[in-house]
Scaffold this active site. Structure first.
Site, PDB file in Angstrom:
ATOM      1  N   LYS A 111       0.839  -1.211   0.000  1.00  0.00           N
ATOM      2  CA  LYS A 111       0.000   0.000   0.000  1.00  0.00           C
ATOM      3  C   LYS A 111       0.869   1.253   0.000  1.00  0.00           C
ATOM      4  CE  LYS A 111      -4.013  -2.293   1.320  1.00  0.00           C
ATOM      5  NZ  LYS A 111      -5.152  -2.415   0.489  1.00  0.00           N
ATOM      6  N   LYS A 194      -3.894 -10.679  -6.653  1.00  0.00           N
ATOM      7  CA  LYS A 194      -5.003 -10.975  -5.750  1.00  0.00           C
ATOM      8  C   LYS A 194      -6.242 -10.166  -6.143  1.00  0.00           C
ATOM      9  CE  LYS A 194      -5.749  -9.094  -1.687  1.00  0.00           C
ATOM     10  NZ  LYS A 194      -6.175  -8.758  -0.318  1.00  0.00           N
ATOM     11  N   LYS A 197     -10.463  -5.392  -3.190  1.00  0.00           N
ATOM     12  CA  LYS A 197     -11.497  -4.376  -3.386  1.00  0.00           C
ATOM     13  C   LYS A 197     -10.930  -2.993  -3.667  1.00  0.00           C
ATOM     14  CE  LYS A 197     -12.887  -4.876   1.380  1.00  0.00           C
ATOM     15  NZ  LYS A 197     -11.838  -4.357   2.261  1.00  0.00           N
TER      16      LYS A 197
HETATM   17  P1  ATP Z   1      -8.231  -3.897   0.324  1.00  0.00           P
HETATM   18  O1  ATP Z   1      -8.163  -4.060  -1.149  1.00  0.00           O
HETATM   19  O2  ATP Z   1      -8.978  -2.691   0.794  1.00  0.00           O
HETATM   20  O3  ATP Z   1      -6.915  -4.066   1.021  1.00  0.00           O
HETATM   21  P2  ATP Z   1      -9.218  -6.565   0.486  1.00  0.00           P
HETATM   22  O4  ATP Z   1     -10.142  -6.798  -0.647  1.00  0.00           O
HETATM   23  O5  ATP Z   1      -7.860  -7.167   0.425  1.00  0.00           O
HETATM   24  O6  ATP Z   1      -9.149  -5.045   0.842  1.00  0.00           O
HETATM   25  P3  ATP Z   1      -9.754  -6.976   3.285  1.00  0.00           P
HETATM   26  O7  ATP Z   1     -10.741  -6.087   3.935  1.00  0.00           O
HETATM   27  O8  ATP Z   1      -8.304  -6.697   3.509  1.00  0.00           O
HETATM   28  O9  ATP Z   1     -10.011  -7.083   1.734  1.00  0.00           O
HETATM   29  O10 ATP Z   1     -10.037  -8.461   3.677  1.00  0.00           O
HETATM   30  C1  ATP Z   1     -11.180  -8.976   4.294  1.00  0.00           C
HETATM   31  C2  ATP Z   1     -10.994 -10.462   4.406  1.00  0.00           C
HETATM   32  O11 ATP Z   1     -11.074 -11.032   3.103  1.00  0.00           O
HETATM   33  C3  ATP Z   1      -9.626 -10.875   4.968  1.00  0.00           C
HETATM   34  O12 ATP Z   1      -9.771 -12.015   5.787  1.00  0.00           O
HETATM   35  C4  ATP Z   1      -8.845 -11.200   3.743  1.00  0.00           C
HETATM   36  O13 ATP Z   1      -7.801 -12.115   3.988  1.00  0.00           O
HETATM   37  C5  ATP Z   1      -9.907 -11.798   2.842  1.00  0.00           C
HETATM   38  N1  ATP Z   1      -9.572 -11.625   1.437  1.00  0.00           N
HETATM   39  C6  ATP Z   1      -9.350 -10.457   0.796  1.00  0.00           C
HETATM   40  N2  ATP Z   1      -9.084 -10.644  -0.499  1.00  0.00           N
HETATM   41  C7  ATP Z   1      -9.107 -11.994  -0.690  1.00  0.00           C
HETATM   42  C8  ATP Z   1      -8.908 -12.831  -1.835  1.00  0.00           C
HETATM   43  N3  ATP Z   1      -8.610 -12.322  -3.024  1.00  0.00           N
HETATM   44  N4  ATP Z   1      -9.030 -14.157  -1.678  1.00  0.00           N
HETATM   45  C9  ATP Z   1      -9.342 -14.681  -0.460  1.00  0.00           C
HETATM   46  N5  ATP Z   1      -9.542 -13.956   0.646  1.00  0.00           N
HETATM   47  C10 ATP Z   1      -9.433 -12.621   0.548  1.00  0.00           C
END
Ligand code: ATP
Ligand code: LTN
Length: 327
Positions: A111, A194, A197
């Site tokens: 980030k 990955k 969001k």
């Molecule tokens: P950001 O993009 O804002 O960092 P993110 O999409 O990575 O967010 P988080 O809020 O960090 O989402 O994650 C919420 C939960 O979803 C966490 O337990 C994280 O490990 C899981 N998670 C996020 N992205 C994935 C993915 N691509 N596959 C599986 N699990 C995920």
């Protein structure tokens, strides 16, 4: 009873990765453990966000928790910001984690790399400190998360070890629980990245309509060779779609591969899109009903009361152990 703790930060619209890696697993614990499931809204402030967006995302996550089958009678569902003990414990435990450790965190590096040095907030750097406080406060035994968060849970374990060594056994040792299938769902347009969001290319959002979801699956990047086989290195796109199917159907990756052995890509993708409809259409319907009725509000209020009771006790225990005068 075993304590479970997890949260999702309301930084944007939830993706299929969030659902498969985290959200869909929370309900599995509620019959034989005590789940504390929260909305990590303080964590969402670690990157710039519009106030209205933060509020809407927070409400959405509350509704998604309920739509996923979490029962507020069995699980404590609450907003992190509604429980002051998170910030209070944060202020204590920040002194037992070190700059070098925080600088090594992958999420911080990723980030921060996208920001100018002068735009990197202290909260982004200290993100895992607050996350450790979240976990410790509820004496969590298990923390169900996607793969990307396990490094933060490891750091929390280090903190617990350190504080227990210094003050006697005052904290419960947590462990991350990462799903066997679907711990890391990849972007549909670039299966080397990955699904995330905050980087929405190649994402399926839980609020996409079924047509849009289908279109994204049908257009997903696939690999050389006409038929389905399991090969994470040579066929990462197909591997990702097999993972999505297997997770949604509750089967192993091997079973899914066997089911689609020799299928042409188009037919296989259609089956994945059908499975997504089967799971997501009723999920979306429940979400709409919950938002419409506003029932999440009372759930969050009751949840905060219960969470405060538990969190305050741990906070006192830590305050006393480190030598703060509790009167
Ligand atoms: P950001 O993009 O804002 O960092 P993110 O999409 O990575 O967010 P988080 O809020 O960090 O989402 O994650 C919420 C939960 O979803 C966490 O337990 C994280 O490990 C899981 N998670 C996020 N992205 C994935 C993915 N691509 N596959 C599986 N699990 C995920
Ligand atoms: N960092 C997590 C959200 C989160 C969390 C937690 C998860 C904040 N505190 C404690 C488990 C336990 C994320 O989803 N990115």
């Amino acid at each position: 009873m075993k304590r479970i703790l997890s949260g999702i930060k309301p930084t944007g619209q939830l993706t299929l990765g969030n659902y498969i890696g985290a959200l869909s697993h929370f309900k599995e614990y509620q019959d034989d453990s005590e789940p504390f499931i929260f909305i990590a809204d303080l964590h969402a402030l670690t990157l710039p966000i519009e106030p209205e967006e933060l509020r809407k995302n927070s409400r959405d996550i509350a509704a998604f928790y309920l739509a996923s089958g979490l029962d507020p009678k069995k699980a404590t569902i609450f907003l992190q910001s509604a429980v002051p003990a998170h910030a209070e414990l944060n202020a204590i435990v920040q002194n037992y984690l070190y700059m070098g450790e925080l600088r090594r965190m992958t999420q911080f590096k990723d980030k921060a790399a996208k920001l100018k040095e002068t735009a990197i907030g202290l909260g982004l750097f200290a993100y895992p400190v607050l996350m450790a406080a979240d976990i410790i406060l509820y004496d969590a035994d298990e923390v169900p998360v996607g793969e990307d968060q396990s490094q933060h849970v490891e750091l929390c374990r280090e903190l617990v070890k350190r504080m227990n060594h210094r003050y006697g056994d005052i904290l419960r040792m947590p462990k991350a629980v990462v799903p066997k299938v679907g711990a890391r769902i990849m972007s549909l347009t670039d299966p080397s990245k990955k699904m995330s969001k905050s980087d929405p290319k190649g994402d399926i959002f839980l609020l996409d309509d079924p047509k849009a979801m289908r279109k994204k699956i049908m257009g997903a990047k696939t690999d050389m060779g006409p038929t389905v086989t399991l090969d994470p290195l040579e066929k990462p796109g197909i591997h990702n779609l097999l993972t999505i199917y297997a997770s949604l159907d509750g089967i192993s990756l091997e079973e899914a591969t066997h089911r689609f052995d020799g299928y042409r890509y188009g037919d296989f993708k259609k089956a994945v899109a059908d499975k997504l409809d089967e799971v997501m259409i009723p999920f979306r319907k429940r979400y709409d009903e919950i938002v419409e009725s506003g029932s999440y509000r009372e759930v969050l209020r009751d949840g905060a009361k219960r969470a405060i009771e538990v969190a305050e006790k741990t906070l006192r225990r830590v305050q006393e152990a480190v030598g703060l005068l509790v009167v």
